[in-house]
Design an enzyme around this catalytic site. Structure first.
Site, PDB file in Angstrom:
ATOM      1  N   CYS A   1       6.326   3.550 -11.548  1.00 34.87           N
ATOM      2  CA  CYS A   1       5.136   4.422 -11.657  1.00 34.87           C
ATOM      3  C   CYS A   1       5.008   4.914 -13.187  1.00 34.87           C
ATOM      4  O   CYS A   1       5.839   5.333 -13.757  1.00 34.87           O
ATOM      5  CB  CYS A   1       5.160   5.778 -10.785  1.00 34.87           C
ATOM      6  SG  CYS A   1       3.940   6.912 -10.722  1.00 34.87           S
TER       7      CYS A   1
ATOM      8  N   GLU B   1     -16.085  -2.426   0.858  1.00 37.21           N
ATOM      9  CA  GLU B   1     -15.801  -1.239   0.921  1.00 37.21           C
ATOM     10  C   GLU B   1     -15.961  -0.960   2.482  1.00 37.21           C
ATOM     11  O   GLU B   1     -15.234  -0.186   3.186  1.00 37.21           O
ATOM     12  CB  GLU B   1     -16.950  -0.189   0.114  1.00 37.21           C
ATOM     13  CG  GLU B   1     -16.514  -0.144  -1.130  1.00 37.21           C
ATOM     14  CD  GLU B   1     -15.083   0.571  -1.554  1.00 37.21           C
ATOM     15  OE1 GLU B   1     -14.599   1.384  -0.465  1.00 37.21           O
ATOM     16  OE2 GLU B   1     -14.406   0.130  -2.510  1.00 37.21           O
TER      17      GLU B   1
ATOM     18  N   CYS C   1       2.424   4.339  -5.349  1.00 38.01           N
ATOM     19  CA  CYS C   1       2.556   5.454  -4.990  1.00 38.01           C
ATOM     20  C   CYS C   1       2.328   5.298  -3.262  1.00 38.01           C
ATOM     21  O   CYS C   1       1.701   5.947  -2.631  1.00 38.01           O
ATOM     22  CB  CYS C   1       1.928   6.592  -5.380  1.00 38.01           C
ATOM     23  SG  CYS C   1       2.205   8.137  -4.998  1.00 38.01           S
TER      24      CYS C   1
ATOM     25  N   CYS D   1       8.966   4.779  -7.545  1.00 38.37           N
ATOM     26  CA  CYS D   1       8.910   5.678  -8.601  1.00 38.37           C
ATOM     27  C   CYS D   1       9.374   5.045  -9.851  1.00 38.37           C
ATOM     28  O   CYS D   1       8.966   5.768 -10.942  1.00 38.37           O
ATOM     29  CB  CYS D   1       9.605   7.054  -8.216  1.00 38.37           C
ATOM     30  SG  CYS D   1       9.074   7.903  -6.857  1.00 38.37           S
TER      31      CYS D   1
END
Length: 313
Positions: free
Chosen positions: A225, A59, A215, A222
């Site tokens: 998706c 992270e 995305c 798309c």
């Protein structure tokens, strides 16, 4: 940014289409989580045996840095410092050296400071609770929520750029989220957060991966998706962005580039470096001096006598 919420707030009511209790939200959960099960990348910090320290290191490294650049450095870091206490025994300068060319090297100092606090306050184990994570030096709201969620399966909102973009398109019908995280975005994320803790943690990882792989900012796929049929932006005809200009990140010729070159000289040397060696890496003396002063001010470089510099010890 993220928010430490364990319950759906009053603002996300049952009539809100972005509320976790609605059929649309339940459909989003199922579709995105199922997609994640089939398409999630095999990343070392996601593996069952990774451990919370691996998640925390990832992270810190992934902030503003692509996965492909993080993978080799993460592997080297964990091989050298498999536990927080291992890193804590080293000098901060060694953390900066090992950071290599990931960029934004202050993250290395913050991770080193967090490792020291974990060793001193938590018996060398990355804490499970959001509040304890947030109390670590260098750990902000987002990182605390991400580690609690991804390492320990806790229920938290995890809002990075990828997740914000997914919610902007699917829920609000806009091409991109605002430049800075807003209260409205947090309400949307809170309303969509599944009630079950394990499902919420899976949802956090799945929405992040959807934004990273499908995305995307520039070329959204798309057709691939899983929630295209429910996406407000697609149903509106995929209108172009009409908000404030999106911030770019130039690099060439900036102080960031100069700082990077100066640090590269210091990382390559096992001892102090004379001013002349630093002067040789950038032609413009005013900018070079400003960059070096900034490195000193940030604690990344220590000046010694007679114009000699080193990484912090």
């Amino acid at each position: 940014m993220s928010t430490d919420l364990h319950h759906t707030p009053e603002s996300a009511t049952a009539t809100d289409p972005a509320s976790a209790g609605t059929p649309r939200a339940a459909a989003l959960h199922d579709l995105v989580i199922d997609w994640f099960g089939d398409h999630a990348r095999d990343l070392p910090w996601r593996r069952p045996d990774a451990g919370a320290w691996s998640v925390m290191v990832s992270e810190f490294m992934l902030q503003q840095t692509p996965v492909v650049r993080v993978l080799p450095v993460h592997e080297q870091w964990l091989a050298r410092w498999p536990r927080p206490a291992d890193l804590a025994t080293e000098s901060p300068g060694e953390a900066v050296r090992a950071w290599g060319r990931l960029g934004y090297p202050r993250r290395a100092l913050r991770l080193h400071a967090a490792a020291g606090a974990i060793a001193q306050r938590h018996g060398g184990e990355v804490p499970r609770e959001h509040a304890e994570l947030l109390a670590l030096p260098g750990v902000g709201e987002y990182t605390a929520a991400a580690v609690a969620s991804f390492a320990y399966g806790r229920r938290h909102i995890v809002l990075d750029t990828n997740v914000r973009r997914v919610f902007a398109r699917v829920v609000t019908g806009t091409a991109h989220p605002p430049n800075a995280t807003t209260a409205a975005e947090r309400r949307t994320a809170a309303g969509l957060l599944p009630a079950d803790e394990a499902t919420a943690a899976r949802w956090a990882a799945a929405t992040m991966e959807l934004g990273a792989l499908v995305c995307t900012a520039r070329s959204p796929q798309c057709g691939q998706c899983p929630v295209a049929a429910l996406c407000a932006w697609r149903l509106a005809g995929s209108p172009p962005h009409d908000g404030p200009p999106r911030r770019g990140q130039s690099y060439a010729g900036t102080d960031r580039q100069v700082r990077g070159r100066l640090l590269a000289v210091l990382r390559a040397s096992r001892g102090p470096v004379p001013q002349a060696a630093l002067d040789a890496v950038w032609h413009e003396p005013v900018q070079r001096a400003r960059a070096l002063d900034g490195l000193v001010e940030d604690g990344l470089v220590e000046p010694l006598a007679n114009g000699v510099y080193r990484l912090p010890v």
